[in-house]
Enzyme design. Sequence first.
Site, mmCIF file in Angstrom:
data_model
loop_
_atom_site.group_PDB
_atom_site.id
_atom_site.type_symbol
_atom_site.label_atom_id
_atom_site.label_comp_id
_atom_site.label_asym_id
_atom_site.label_seq_id
_atom_site.Cartn_x
_atom_site.Cartn_y
_atom_site.Cartn_z
ATOM 1 N N ASP A 47 38.828 35.252 40.382
ATOM 2 C CA ASP A 47 39.480 35.919 41.505
ATOM 3 C C ASP A 47 38.422 36.103 42.591
ATOM 4 O OD1 ASP A 47 41.346 37.058 43.112
ATOM 5 O OD2 ASP A 47 41.776 38.780 41.824
ATOM 6 N N ASP A 95 47.819 36.669 34.549
ATOM 7 C CA ASP A 95 46.676 37.358 33.952
ATOM 8 C C ASP A 95 46.952 38.837 34.076
ATOM 9 O OD1 ASP A 95 46.068 37.476 36.963
ATOM 10 O OD2 ASP A 95 44.602 38.842 36.092
#
Length: 376
Positions: A92, A271
């Site tokens: 990320d 996720d």
Amino acid sequence: MNFFNIEKTSEGKARAGVLNTDHGTVQTPIFMPVGTVASVKTVHQREIKDDIKAQIILGNTYHLYLRPGMEVMEAAGGLHKFMNWDLPILTDSGGFQVFSLSGTRKMSEEGVKFKSHIDGSVHLFTPEKSMEIQRQIGADIFMAFDECVAYPAHYNQVKKSMDMTHRWLKRCMDWNEQNPELYGYKQRFFPIVQGSTYSDLRKISAEVIAEAGAEGNAIGGLSVGEPEDELYRITDEVTDILPKEKPRYLMGVGTPWNILESIGLGIDMMDCVMPTRNARNGMLFTWQGVINMKNEKWKKDFSPLDEFGTSFVDQEYSKAYVRHLFVSKEYLAKQIASIHNLAFYLDLVKVAREHILAGDFYQWKDSIVPVLRQRL
Ligand code: PRF
């Protein structure tokens, strides 16, 4: 070889596919365990691979940049080598973690200035800086630098933020074009749709992101406190616009039932810290419902931790034993519960995939979701 191949599309929007990366293949739909600081909390890499059967894990730009830092990361030859994980990794971009972790921060067109949650030192993340760090980490899939607004937010604020996220996307892509990979394997870039719960803004954002022509696309700004029906409504609207032939990643979602509903709406990748974070607090997700492991009712229950569980901890330890470990605040409690929850999440998406391939996904989902939500 294509990056993404769809094997089967079900009656509705759900699909089963394969992601091909230079660190191996990923069968979708997939759940990705979160390994924020180069560690899936309490779980060994060997267990993540062999027992939990994860096919891809997440790392975080924000955390890895602050510690161990990019000098160490580059000297190690990237995150795969540093943590001895040779399967795919996704990182990320850092924006979302800056918002949720650093106390003071200042947004501007240039980027985000923030104070480290570790030592209070001041740093600036720009779209370019986030791309540079993600090159140094060397994940197989890396994310655009975006802003995720809190929920609820006023329309004008969301629009302003979304427009900036789109301008930042252009800066990310320009930087990536000029700066190749560092470690000799391919890194795939995913832009992120924002727009909170406003349908018209989501439509604009999904069109901008689709237009960017990236190898995969993500949906951000959800699972931040909005009601569940809003999460599903927006996901449904956005997956109608994002290109069908590319993987779609729903960021930070969610509960087992959120995962199945999202797969039903055309999501391929998810996720969430929930299976590991909640495990550390004694919450176990199972095929029969949700268990609070600290509950008195398990005190003398010597049945297996989870008779339908796929991981070794499910058969080798009893509920009474794991409850005892939680009550005694033993580290092993958190470890066993994390292995259980992650193995369950991976089993959940594996079985979902089998039902998509068999052509009865929606029927199966509707029958299992109420069971998964039960409190045992
Ligand atoms: N953006 C990024 N990461 C994220 C999110 C987002 O909106 C979310 C929202 N659920 C989780 N992780 N970059």
